[in-house]
Structures are given as structure tokens and as C-alpha cells.
Scaffold this motif. Structure first.
Motif, PDB file in Angstrom:
ATOM      1  N   VAL A   8       0.827  -6.681  13.702  1.00  0.00           N
ATOM      2  CA  VAL A   8       1.093  -6.437  12.284  1.00  0.00           C
ATOM      3  C   VAL A   8       0.304  -7.457  11.484  1.00  0.00           C
ATOM      4  CG1 VAL A   8       2.825  -6.365  10.451  1.00  0.00           C
ATOM      5  CG2 VAL A   8       3.430  -5.614  12.767  1.00  0.00           C
ATOM      6  N   VAL A   9      -0.496  -6.976  10.552  1.00  0.00           N
ATOM      7  CA  VAL A   9      -1.219  -7.856   9.639  1.00  0.00           C
ATOM      8  C   VAL A   9      -0.957  -7.373   8.223  1.00  0.00           C
ATOM      9  CG1 VAL A   9      -3.445  -8.816   8.956  1.00  0.00           C
ATOM     10  CG2 VAL A   9      -3.019  -8.294  11.372  1.00  0.00           C
ATOM     11  N   LEU A  10      -0.408  -8.243   7.409  1.00  0.00           N
ATOM     12  CA  LEU A  10      -0.150  -7.962   5.998  1.00  0.00           C
ATOM     13  C   LEU A  10      -0.966  -8.933   5.167  1.00  0.00           C
ATOM     14  CD1 LEU A  10       3.763  -7.673   6.042  1.00  0.00           C
ATOM     15  CD2 LEU A  10       2.083  -5.839   6.309  1.00  0.00           C
ATOM     16  N   SER A  11      -1.627  -8.420   4.137  1.00  0.00           N
ATOM     17  CA  SER A  11      -2.480  -9.296   3.325  1.00  0.00           C
ATOM     18  C   SER A  11      -2.336  -8.973   1.847  1.00  0.00           C
ATOM     19  CB  SER A  11      -3.945  -9.135   3.736  1.00  0.00           C
ATOM     20  OG  SER A  11      -4.794  -9.939   2.934  1.00  0.00           O
ATOM     21  N   ASN A  12      -2.447 -10.012   1.017  1.00  0.00           N
ATOM     22  CA  ASN A  12      -2.517  -9.806  -0.424  1.00  0.00           C
ATOM     23  C   ASN A  12      -3.939  -9.990  -0.937  1.00  0.00           C
ATOM     24  OD1 ASN A  12      -2.442 -12.582   0.046  1.00  0.00           O
ATOM     25  ND2 ASN A  12      -1.233 -13.054  -1.774  1.00  0.00           N
ATOM     26  N   LYS A  13      -4.896  -9.626  -0.085  1.00  0.00           N
ATOM     27  CA  LYS A  13      -6.310  -9.538  -0.444  1.00  0.00           C
ATOM     28  C   LYS A  13      -6.796  -8.124  -0.160  1.00  0.00           C
ATOM     29  CE  LYS A  13      -7.446 -13.959  -1.341  1.00  0.00           C
ATOM     30  NZ  LYS A  13      -8.036 -14.414  -2.637  1.00  0.00           N
ATOM     31  N   ASP A  14      -7.916  -7.754  -0.804  1.00  0.00           N
ATOM     32  CA  ASP A  14      -8.490  -6.430  -0.583  1.00  0.00           C
ATOM     33  C   ASP A  14      -8.901  -6.226   0.873  1.00  0.00           C
ATOM     34  OD1 ASP A  14      -8.243  -5.987  -3.297  1.00  0.00           O
ATOM     35  OD2 ASP A  14     -10.374  -6.262  -3.746  1.00  0.00           O
ATOM     36  N   ALA A  15      -8.914  -4.954   1.301  1.00  0.00           N
ATOM     37  CA  ALA A  15      -9.513  -4.580   2.571  1.00  0.00           C
ATOM     38  C   ALA A  15     -11.015  -4.917   2.507  1.00  0.00           C
ATOM     39  CB  ALA A  15      -9.304  -3.086   2.801  1.00  0.00           C
ATOM     40  N   PRO A  16     -11.677  -5.129   3.675  1.00  0.00           N
ATOM     41  CA  PRO A  16     -11.221  -4.764   5.021  1.00  0.00           C
ATOM     42  C   PRO A  16     -10.855  -5.938   5.920  1.00  0.00           C
ATOM     43  CG  PRO A  16     -13.599  -4.887   5.035  1.00  0.00           C
ATOM     44  CD  PRO A  16     -13.158  -5.308   3.646  1.00  0.00           C
ATOM     45  N   ALA A  17     -10.760  -7.158   5.400  1.00  0.00           N
ATOM     46  CA  ALA A  17     -10.625  -8.308   6.286  1.00  0.00           C
ATOM     47  C   ALA A  17      -9.393  -8.228   7.180  1.00  0.00           C
ATOM     48  CB  ALA A  17     -10.583  -9.601   5.467  1.00  0.00           C
ATOM     49  N   CYS A  18      -8.279  -7.671   6.676  1.00  0.00           N
ATOM     50  CA  CYS A  18      -7.070  -7.627   7.519  1.00  0.00           C
ATOM     51  C   CYS A  18      -7.301  -6.776   8.753  1.00  0.00           C
ATOM     52  CB  CYS A  18      -5.867  -7.154   6.706  1.00  0.00           C
ATOM     53  SG  CYS A  18      -5.676  -5.365   6.525  1.00  0.00           S
ATOM     54  N   TYR A  19      -8.168  -5.752   8.659  1.00  0.00           N
ATOM     55  CA  TYR A  19      -8.432  -4.905   9.819  1.00  0.00           C
ATOM     56  C   TYR A  19      -9.234  -5.659  10.880  1.00  0.00           C
ATOM     57  CZ  TYR A  19      -7.215  -1.419   6.296  1.00  0.00           C
ATOM     58  OH  TYR A  19      -6.593  -0.716   5.301  1.00  0.00           O
ATOM     59  N   ALA A  20     -10.155  -6.520  10.450  1.00  0.00           N
ATOM     60  CA  ALA A  20     -10.906  -7.333  11.407  1.00  0.00           C
ATOM     61  C   ALA A  20      -9.982  -8.264  12.174  1.00  0.00           C
ATOM     62  CB  ALA A  20     -11.977  -8.140  10.678  1.00  0.00           C
ATOM     63  N   VAL A  21      -8.987  -8.810  11.484  1.00  0.00           N
ATOM     64  CA  VAL A  21      -8.020  -9.687  12.143  1.00  0.00           C
ATOM     65  C   VAL A  21      -7.185  -8.897  13.151  1.00  0.00           C
ATOM     66  CG1 VAL A  21      -6.023 -11.183  11.791  1.00  0.00           C
ATOM     67  CG2 VAL A  21      -7.952 -11.293  10.202  1.00  0.00           C
ATOM     68  N   SER A  22      -6.694  -7.726  12.764  1.00  0.00           N
ATOM     69  CA  SER A  22      -5.833  -6.959  13.660  1.00  0.00           C
ATOM     70  C   SER A  22      -6.606  -6.382  14.841  1.00  0.00           C
ATOM     71  CB  SER A  22      -5.117  -5.840  12.898  1.00  0.00           C
ATOM     72  OG  SER A  22      -6.038  -4.979  12.267  1.00  0.00           O
ATOM     73  N   ASN A  23      -7.904  -6.187  14.692  1.00  0.00           N
ATOM     74  CA  ASN A  23      -8.729  -5.667  15.784  1.00  0.00           C
ATOM     75  C   ASN A  23      -8.978  -6.688  16.878  1.00  0.00           C
ATOM     76  OD1 ASN A  23      -9.368  -2.971  15.189  1.00  0.00           O
ATOM     77  ND2 ASN A  23     -10.949  -3.577  13.735  1.00  0.00           N
ATOM     78  N   LEU A  24      -8.895  -7.966  16.561  1.00  0.00           N
ATOM     79  CA  LEU A  24      -9.472  -8.997  17.408  1.00  0.00           C
ATOM     80  C   LEU A  24      -8.820  -9.098  18.776  1.00  0.00           C
ATOM     81  CD1 LEU A  24     -11.637 -11.309  17.231  1.00  0.00           C
ATOM     82  CD2 LEU A  24      -9.710 -12.829  16.855  1.00  0.00           C
ATOM     83  N   LEU A  25      -7.509  -9.134  18.846  1.00  0.00           N
ATOM     84  CA  LEU A  25      -6.835  -9.514  20.084  1.00  0.00           C
ATOM     85  C   LEU A  25      -6.852  -8.433  21.145  1.00  0.00           C
ATOM     86  CD1 LEU A  25      -5.317 -11.950  21.267  1.00  0.00           C
ATOM     87  CD2 LEU A  25      -3.200 -10.832  20.585  1.00  0.00           C
ATOM     88  N   HIS A  26      -6.789  -7.173  20.744  1.00  0.00           N
ATOM     89  CA  HIS A  26      -6.651  -6.099  21.731  1.00  0.00           C
ATOM     90  C   HIS A  26      -7.815  -6.077  22.721  1.00  0.00           C
ATOM     91  CE1 HIS A  26      -5.592  -2.309  23.564  1.00  0.00           C
ATOM     92  NE2 HIS A  26      -6.800  -1.859  23.292  1.00  0.00           N
TER      93      HIS A  26
END
Length: 363
Positions: free
Chosen positions: A339-357
């Protein structure tokens, strides 16, 4: 001056010494690298928010980054509430599927079976619940809810019935079931169907039948301007000035998304679904199976296809709007929830959530 995001991401990814993980649980080094990556994107001015990683019911990593309000100095806390944007569509999907489970509705029931006075008969008779859930109904969007120029319209559109009164006369954009086009209006129609079938307003229904059974005590419908100290603020540029995103978004959540809550509560939502607390297991399995393109029945169901490892399949939902970026993903094969929640515009939160898998070496 903020560092451009893409070069920073490329640099970080190129220099990380990816470890080999044993079993299905990332080792401390992998989680430290996730932390370092998020810190780097934060330093670039592209990310602030909360990151949570769980294996089954065990939280392995939970941390907040950046500021609660970019015009203040209070740091975000892991338990702060952020806007879910379109990830809230999952709550609407569960509410609709609960009606299916109760025998009040079928997946292939037409809209008009429930909304008997729906204005456009081609839509009422030709669009089904399944098509609305999978964004294949041609329902379109509702532009009056977004943007700085639509504040007067937003003020008038207080209920789901109001929104349908505005757009209920239009026919589907294309023959229902022949295409897929993501939009918000279809979920307004679904939310209104839940109201009619349950006899409750949408907010009350979600609180009683989704949030409460899941133990999501810190998630709900909150005015954007609410001054509560644990609410993260998002911003947008309007006429050359940075202002609160309340200037461009609906005042509070509704059936197309926008509820606010915590990362822990979203994990509780995933856990409640997997435990059968919200839907019968067979119906959840159908809802999180790919029905068309990237969609299940109201859930993203993606990471599949020829040559794609089974471990990469995931369900959940993302969301983005002005000053909001959200990603909720559950990988059934490995048991991981991110789960990644951000109060900034996309797309940076998706890069964070992609990393670990990529490092999660499940079977």
C-alpha cells in the motif's frame, strides 16, 4: 529546484545491488533498499506519503515520508489519513457484489432493473452491472466534478441522484460490452443502485457494511477542508499559484472514490476480503479474476498473460488526482500486500510500490 523524476529513478535502480531473497519474505536489506528508494524520490520533491508492506497478516515495513502539508513543517506520520482517490472504487464494487451475494442483483442485470426511472432507456436497458464494474459500458465520465472551472457545478451536485439527473439522459458512448474505457460515471450509477437496493444513502451503507466489518475505524467520508490534524493535504497549481486541491476536486468522497483513511486500514480491507468477511470466497475469486483487459469486477486484476510468471498476478486498485497518488496491490501467489498513499501527484507512488515485488522470490 526539484530533481527530474525519471533520471533519478533510473540512477537509483541502476545502482541498487538487488539481493536474492529466501522464501517469500524480503530480507532486511531489501526493505532498507525500498526505504532508500523512497527517500531518494522524496528528496527529488516528487513523493511524500506512507508506504506499507505486509506478508499475509504480518506488517514487514511501514514508514511515512515528507510533510503532511507542503506549506507546514509537520512530518507525515504512518497513521495519518490520506485521500484514496479511485482506490475507493473497490468499496463500491464490494457493496455491489454484496447485493449480488444477497440475490438482489445479478452481474448481468441491466441498470433499469434497479433504477426504473433512469432517463436514457438505451442505457437503462442495455448496460449491465458487469459492464459498469469492468468499465466496458460506455458510461463515460462526469467532468463537472473536477477542475478549478467547475466549482459552481460541484457545489450543486450533492448526491448521486443529482449526478445522474445531470447525465442520465445521455446514451452510452459505444455499444456496451464492445470496448473498455475507464471512467467515473459508471461508478456513480453503481453507487445509486446500492442506495436503491439497500434503502440507505451510500455513505451510510459503506460505513455499516464495508468499513465496520473490516475494522477500518479510521477510514471514511471527510470534507476536503476538514482541519483535523491527521489529514494530509494535497496541492495543485491554479493560475500559477499552489493551492489546496479542494479547489479542483469533489468536496468529499463518493462512489467513484475519494474516501480518506490510513494505509493500515487498506491492509485491513485486503485481509477482510481474504478472510471472507465482506464477500463469499467464490465471489471474491470471480471479482479478482481478469474479466477484461486490466479489470476484474471492480478490481484491477493484472500482471498476467503468456510468458508472465504466475507470481506477478495482482489485484487491487490505483488512483490519482491533483495532489493524490494511491496504489493498493495484493499478490495472491506470494502473499504480499503493498500500500502506498501519497499527497503528491502521480506517478512517483507507483514507482515506489513497484520496487519490492521484483525481489520477492515467492514460488
Amino acid at each position: 529546484m526539484p530533481v527530474p523524476l525519471r533520471p533519478l529513478l533510473a540512477c537509483l535502480l541502476a545502482t541498487l545491488p538487488w539481493p536474492s531473497l529466501a522464501g517469500e519474505v524480503p530480507d532486511p536489506l531489501a526493505l532498507a533498499q525500498l526505504d532508500g528508494f523512497a527517500l531518494g524520490v522524496e528528496a527529488a520533491g516528487k513523493f511524500s506519503g506512507v508506504v506499507l508492506v505486509a506478508n499475509g497478516d504480518t506488517v514487514l515495513f511501514e514508514k511515512a515520508y515528507g510533510l503532511r502539508d507542503e506549506n507546514g513543517d509537520a512530518p507525515l506520520q504512518a497513521g495519518d489519513r490520506l485521500n484514496f482517490a479511485s482506490a475507493g472504487k473497490m468499496f463500491t464494487s464490494v457493496a455491489v457484489l454484496q447485493q449480488v451475494a444477497a440475490g438482489k442483483l445479478g452481474l448481468d442485470s441491466p441498470v433499469g432493473q434497479v433504477l426504473k426511472d433512469y432517463p436514457n432507456r438505451a442505457f437503462a436497458d442495455g448496460v449491465t452491472v458487469r459492464q459498469l464494474l469492468t468499465h466496458s459500458a460506455g458510461a463515460g465520465d462526469i467532468e463537472e466534478l473536477f477542475g478549478a472551472t467547475h466549482s459552481a457545478e460541484r457545489a450543486r451536485l450533492r448526491t448521486l441522484a443529482d449526478m445522474i439527473a445531470l447525465h442520465g439522459g445521455r446514451a452510452p458512448e459505444f455499444t456496451p460490452g464492445t470496448q473498455q474505457k475507464y471512467g467515473n460515471y459508471g461508478y456513480i450509477v453503481l453507487g445509486r443502485m446500492v442506495e436503491v437496493l439497500s434503502g440507505q444513502d451510500f455513505e451510510s451503507y459503506i460505513r455499516q457494511h464495508v468499513l465496520a466489518p473490516a475494522g477500518m475505524t479510521r477510514t471514511g467520508f471527510v470534507d476536503c477542508s476538514d482541519p483535523a490534524p491527521d489529514l494530509a493535504a494535497g496541492y495543485v497549481e491554479v493560475d500559477g499559484k499552489r493551492v489546496r486541491n479542494c479547489a479542483t476536486l469533489p468536496a468529499r468522497g463518493f462512489s467513484a472514490g475519494g474516501e480518506v483513511g490510513t494505509a493500515r486500514d487498506l491492509l485491513r480491507f485486503v485481509q477482510a476480503l481474504n478472510a471472507g468477511k465482506l464477500l463469499p470466497p467464490a465471489l471474491l475469486a470471480e471479482a479478482t479474476r481478469t474479466q477484461r483487459e486490466f479489470m476484474g469486477l471492480g478490481f484491477f486484476a493484472t500482471g498476467y498473460g503468456e510468458g508472465v510468471p504466475e507470481r506477478d498476478f495482482r489485484w487491487g486498485h490505483g488512483g490519482s488526482a491533483d495532489g493524490i497518488c494511491t496504489d493498493v496491490r495484493h499478490y495472491p501467489r506470494t502473499g504480499e500486500t503493498v500500500v502506498v498513499l501519497s499527497n503528491k501527484d502521480a506517478p512517483a507512488c507507483y514507482a515506489v510500490s513497484n520496487l519490492l515485488h521484483a525481489q520477492w522470490k515467492g514460488p
